[in-house]
Design a protein around this motif. Structure first.
Motif, PDB file in Angstrom:
ATOM      1  N   ASP A 504       4.203  -1.567   3.322  1.00  0.00           N
ATOM      2  CA  ASP A 504       4.991  -2.767   3.022  1.00  0.00           C
ATOM      3  C   ASP A 504       4.210  -4.033   3.344  1.00  0.00           C
ATOM      4  O   ASP A 504       4.295  -5.035   2.638  1.00  0.00           O
ATOM      5  CB  ASP A 504       6.299  -2.752   3.820  1.00  0.00           C
ATOM      6  N   CYS A 505       3.445  -3.983   4.413  1.00  0.00           N
ATOM      7  CA  CYS A 505       2.653  -5.147   4.816  1.00  0.00           C
ATOM      8  C   CYS A 505       1.614  -5.498   3.765  1.00  0.00           C
ATOM      9  O   CYS A 505       1.489  -6.643   3.336  1.00  0.00           O
ATOM     10  CB  CYS A 505       1.998  -4.876   6.176  1.00  0.00           C
ATOM     11  N   ILE A 506       0.850  -4.483   3.344  1.00  0.00           N
ATOM     12  CA  ILE A 506      -0.212  -4.728   2.353  1.00  0.00           C
ATOM     13  C   ILE A 506       0.406  -5.153   1.031  1.00  0.00           C
ATOM     14  O   ILE A 506      -0.096  -6.068   0.351  1.00  0.00           O
ATOM     15  CB  ILE A 506      -1.065  -3.458   2.203  1.00  0.00           C
ATOM     16  N   PHE A 507       1.547  -4.533   0.632  1.00  0.00           N
ATOM     17  CA  PHE A 507       2.199  -4.896  -0.624  1.00  0.00           C
ATOM     18  C   PHE A 507       2.672  -6.356  -0.616  1.00  0.00           C
ATOM     19  O   PHE A 507       2.677  -7.025  -1.641  1.00  0.00           O
ATOM     20  CB  PHE A 507       3.388  -3.966  -0.863  1.00  0.00           C
ATOM     21  N   SER A 508       3.050  -6.830   0.578  1.00  0.00           N
ATOM     22  CA  SER A 508       3.532  -8.210   0.689  1.00  0.00           C
ATOM     23  C   SER A 508       2.405  -9.203   0.909  1.00  0.00           C
ATOM     24  O   SER A 508       2.659 -10.384   1.128  1.00  0.00           O
ATOM     25  CB  SER A 508       4.533  -8.308   1.840  1.00  0.00           C
ATOM     26  N   GLY A 509       1.155  -8.742   0.868  1.00  0.00           N
ATOM     27  CA  GLY A 509       0.022  -9.658   1.007  1.00  0.00           C
ATOM     28  C   GLY A 509      -0.425  -9.849   2.428  1.00  0.00           C
ATOM     29  O   GLY A 509      -1.156 -10.805   2.728  1.00  0.00           O
ATOM     30  N   GLY A 510      -0.041  -8.972   3.358  1.00  0.00           N
ATOM     31  CA  GLY A 510      -0.439  -9.105   4.750  1.00  0.00           C
ATOM     32  C   GLY A 510      -1.614  -8.210   5.086  1.00  0.00           C
ATOM     33  O   GLY A 510      -2.183  -7.515   4.232  1.00  0.00           O
ATOM     34  N   PHE A 511      -1.976  -8.201   6.352  1.00  0.00           N
ATOM     35  CA  PHE A 511      -3.106  -7.425   6.849  1.00  0.00           C
ATOM     36  C   PHE A 511      -2.621  -6.628   8.043  1.00  0.00           C
ATOM     37  O   PHE A 511      -2.165  -7.189   9.034  1.00  0.00           O
ATOM     38  CB  PHE A 511      -4.269  -8.342   7.253  1.00  0.00           C
ATOM     39  N   TRP A 512      -2.677  -5.317   7.953  1.00  0.00           N
ATOM     40  CA  TRP A 512      -2.114  -4.437   8.965  1.00  0.00           C
ATOM     41  C   TRP A 512      -3.181  -4.059   9.988  1.00  0.00           C
ATOM     42  O   TRP A 512      -4.188  -3.451   9.675  1.00  0.00           O
ATOM     43  CB  TRP A 512      -1.549  -3.176   8.318  1.00  0.00           C
ATOM     44  N   TYR A 513      -2.993  -4.448  11.231  1.00  0.00           N
ATOM     45  CA  TYR A 513      -3.808  -4.010  12.361  1.00  0.00           C
ATOM     46  C   TYR A 513      -3.037  -4.338  13.624  1.00  0.00           C
ATOM     47  O   TYR A 513      -2.115  -5.149  13.614  1.00  0.00           O
ATOM     48  CB  TYR A 513      -5.203  -4.631  12.369  1.00  0.00           C
ATOM     49  N   ASN A 514      -3.410  -3.656  14.716  1.00  0.00           N
ATOM     50  CA  ASN A 514      -2.714  -3.801  16.010  1.00  0.00           C
ATOM     51  C   ASN A 514      -1.226  -3.479  15.862  1.00  0.00           C
ATOM     52  O   ASN A 514      -0.372  -4.116  16.466  1.00  0.00           O
ATOM     53  CB  ASN A 514      -2.904  -5.206  16.590  1.00  0.00           C
ATOM     54  N   THR A 515      -0.903  -2.477  14.975  1.00  0.00           N
ATOM     55  CA  THR A 515       0.470  -1.979  14.740  1.00  0.00           C
ATOM     56  C   THR A 515       1.430  -3.081  14.314  1.00  0.00           C
ATOM     57  O   THR A 515       2.612  -3.046  14.629  1.00  0.00           O
ATOM     58  CB  THR A 515       1.030  -1.268  15.975  1.00  0.00           C
ATOM     59  N   GLN A 516       0.933  -4.090  13.611  1.00  0.00           N
ATOM     60  CA  GLN A 516       1.804  -5.146  13.108  1.00  0.00           C
ATOM     61  C   GLN A 516       1.179  -5.765  11.867  1.00  0.00           C
ATOM     62  O   GLN A 516      -0.015  -5.607  11.596  1.00  0.00           O
ATOM     63  CB  GLN A 516       2.045  -6.219  14.170  1.00  0.00           C
ATOM     64  N   CYS A 517       2.021  -6.496  11.119  1.00  0.00           N
ATOM     65  CA  CYS A 517       1.572  -7.137   9.887  1.00  0.00           C
ATOM     66  C   CYS A 517       1.141  -8.562  10.217  1.00  0.00           C
ATOM     67  O   CYS A 517       1.890  -9.328  10.837  1.00  0.00           O
ATOM     68  CB  CYS A 517       2.701  -7.137   8.850  1.00  0.00           C
TER      69      CYS A 517
END
Length: 668
Positions: A504-517
């Motif tokens: 969901d994070c990547i689909f919304s244009g975010g960057f997933w690391y450290n268990t959060q978007c």
């Protein structure tokens, strides 16, 4: 309890008050005791929407008086009939009607029984008294029971109290003196019971039975005191300071008890304390500005309020008897000039500023000026005003409009006749105020003949077909429709913190690391693709790099020793790695070279060389024990750079010899 006409219980509406009284019959004193409060009301039940109360007393003529009333106002009705009854058994039946009456419109009524001595008391000398209220509808209420106990005679009359007198004050808390006059009775030599209580009803005094007065006691030692004595005086109660007490005495012995005396009151002395008495401040001694004011401060004794030496109040800080003050009196009213008249013609108003100033001219609150404030506005007159005529129709009223050749309509005098007016056939002449009065419908800024069809508005949001008219109507546009409530927040580009899955994070244009978007890409860190971010040898090795020249590299460094081994291998036609291994073994006579290579001398920093030097001085103390660390490092570098080449060539030569001699490699 209250019952209806069918015998069912309703609710309590009356309570019975209990009294104590003495009667004299045939030369003997009969004792009637009624247990309970003197006066009570039914707080849970109502009769004709008002609380009902009942009080019962025993009169001196051996009769019971019961008063039923409505303390909160209101009157009983004509059809209410009160009565008192005596009950003889436990089945709710009554045998004797003591008194009854009919009611008129009144707020209370008192019923009086016959002489109690005319009734036959049961064997236990207890009568059970009930109150009853009837009406014509057949409803009735029972109140009670009230138990009356009668003793056959009075063994001892009531003692007459002597001192302290009623209402006496400043009685000692520890050395008070009580006395009374002795009595003679029919039950032998009397003793006396004295009770002192802060409660006039002596609620904390628990009396014993008539034949065992020695068992009487006080429930609360501070609020109630009691003693049994054989004399007609007593002293020694420990009482509280500045407290009002009530006291009474009764004669009695082990056989029976007499009648209580009258109740008297007294107030104990105040605790002797000292305090500062503060007088009122005097006037400020300044005529206009700062000065001083003074007051009297003196020490007093609290019980006599007499002035004593200040030394008695030394434990308390003495208040100031002087302080700085300011006095700007006298305060005066100041008036400014009148304004122009508010009317150019006829009557008007003119005003002026009026304010209070102190002696130095500073403006202050009006409360400081004590005498009456001058007026700040008054009537005034301008020139003559025009009157109602043809040129001033706006001044005309309904009575004189026609005289001025005007036409009165719409509550004004008009120059021309009234045009056609708003009605069902002239809706175009109607406005918002009169459209509905003639049967029209106001919308689209005009009066219409037919009702307005449904359209997009706050009551019809489902008819809104765009974001703009949805929001203008108070709705919320999302999911291609107009909604009543705002859209709930969800994971998207504006709310990445609500994305809890990497997809969901990547689909919304975010960057997933450290268990959060996150809104930004993850910063680069030390790894094989970013060895230049590694800061020390450990991080470099963990990332798969090679540390030399104080930096982490992806590939190894060719040192001078590497070149030595390549040269020797090419000369003797021997493998490079084998030659290097032989050189390590055969160079044991040169410890510095061996240790240096075992520790990886190529590309080491000074800190690493210090570790090698410390190792050499410890393990090879016969050669390096007397050398400094700096000298050992210098020798390592010299041996490694100048002697390594010869050692490598010697190792290669020996390897060649052993190979030719044995026809096989012995150093593998």
């Amino acid at each position: 309890m209250v019952f209806d006409s069918g015998g069912k219980m309703k609710k309590n509406i009356l309570l019975v008050a209990f009294f104590f009284h003495i009667f004299i019959l045939n030369g003997y004193a009969h004792i009637y005791e009624i247990y309970g409060p003197e006066y009570t009301c039914d707080g849970n039940s109502t009769w004709n929407e008002a609380v009902m109360c009942m009080s019962i007393i025993l009169n001196s003529n051996n009769k019971v008086s019961a008063t039923i009333s409505k303390p909160n106002g209101g009157d009983f009705k004509d059809d209410h009939k009160p009565a008192m009854y005596l009950q003889r058994d436990d089945n709710g039946r009554y045998a004797t009607n003591l008194a009854s009456s009919m009611l008129y419109i009144q707020s209370s009524i008192t019923l009086v029984s016959d002489n109690l001595d005319s009734y036959i008391f049961p064997d236990d000398n207890i009568l059970v008294l009930y109150g009853r209220m009837d009406n014509e509808a057949g409803d009735f209420a029972w109140v009670g029971p009230l138990k009356i106990k009668r003793a056959p005679y009075c063994p001892f009359p009531a003692p007459k109290l002597n001192v302290p007198s009623n209402g006496n004050i400043n009685i000692s808390t520890t050395k008070q003196e009580f006395s009374w006059f002795g009595v003679n009775g029919n039950a032998g030599t009397p003793e006396y019971r004295i009770v002192v209580s802060t409660d006039r009803s002596f609620n904390y005094f628990i009396d014993g039975p008539l034949d065992n007065q020695g068992s009487a006691y006080c429930e609360h030692d501070t609020l109630c005191k009691t003693a049994k004595i054989s004399n007609t005086f007593y002293s020694g109660f420990n009482l509280e300071y500045a407290t009002t007490y009530y006291w009474k005495v009764r004669a009695g012995n082990q056989n029976a008890s007499g009648v209580w005396s009258e109740i008297r009151s007294f107030t104990t002395e105040r605790r002797i304390e000292y305090e500062w008495k503060i007088g009122s401040w005097g006037s400020c001694n300044a005529s206009c500005g700062s000065g001083m004011k003074y007051r009297d401060i003196f020490c007093i004794r609290n019980d006599t309020m007499q002035t004593v030496s200040d030394i008695n109040c030394k434990e308390f800080t003495k208040p100031n008897d002087a302080e700085i003050c300011t006095d700007y009196s006298p305060y005066l009213w100041k008036t400014d000039s009148w304004s122009d008249c508010s009317a150019s013609c006829g009557s008007g108003i003119r005003t002026r500023d009026v304010y209070c100033i102190r002696c130095d001219g500073i403006k202050v609150s009006d409360l400081n000026c004590s005498y009456s404030k001058p007026v700040d506005k008054e009537s005034c007159s301008g020139t003559d005003c025009p009157v109602c005529d043809r040129d001033h129709l706006y001044l005309c009223n309904q009575n004189n409009c026609n005289d001025a050749s005007g036409y009165w309509y719409n509550n004004v005098c008009n120059q021309y006749p009234e045009p056609e007016t708003c009605d069902l056939t002239h809706l175009e002449l109607c406005d918002l105020n009169n459209c509905s009065e003639v049967g029209g419908y106001w919308y689209n800024s005009k009066c219409n003949k037919y009702p307005e069809p449904d359209k997009c508005d706050n009551d019809h949001l489902f008819l809104c077909d765009s974001c703009s008219n949805c929001e203008n109507s108070g709705g919320y546009w999302y999911n291609s429709q107009c909604n009543i409530d705002p859209e709930a927040l969800q994971c998207d580009g504006d709310h990445l913190h609500l994305c809890f899955e990497s997809s969901d994070c990547i689909f919304s244009g975010g960057f997933w690391y450290n268990t959060q978007c996150n809104t930004m890409p993850e910063p680069a860190k030390c790894d094989y693709n970013h060895v230049h971010l590694c800061n020390n040898l450990t991080e470099c090795h963990n990332a798969g790099g090679f540390w030399y020249e104080n930096t982490c590299n992806k590939s190894t460094q060719k040192s001078i020793y590497h070149e030595f081994f390549e040269e020797a291998g090419n000369y003797y036609n021997l493998p490079f790695n084998l030659l290097k291994a032989i050189a390590y073994v055969e160079s044991g006579w040169n410890q510095s070279f061996f240790i240096a290579n075992a520790w990886g001398i190529m590309g080491l920093k000074d800190d690493d060389l210090i570790l090698i030097a410390q190792h050499l001085r410890k393990d090879f103390s016969h050669d390096y024990g007397d050398m400094t660390i700096d000298d050992i490092i210098t020798r390592i570098k010299e041996d490694s750079n100048d002697g390594a080449k010869a050692n490598i060539r010697g190792a290669a030569c020996k390897l060649k010899y052993d190979t030719d001699e044995n026809s096989e490699l012995t150093y593998i």
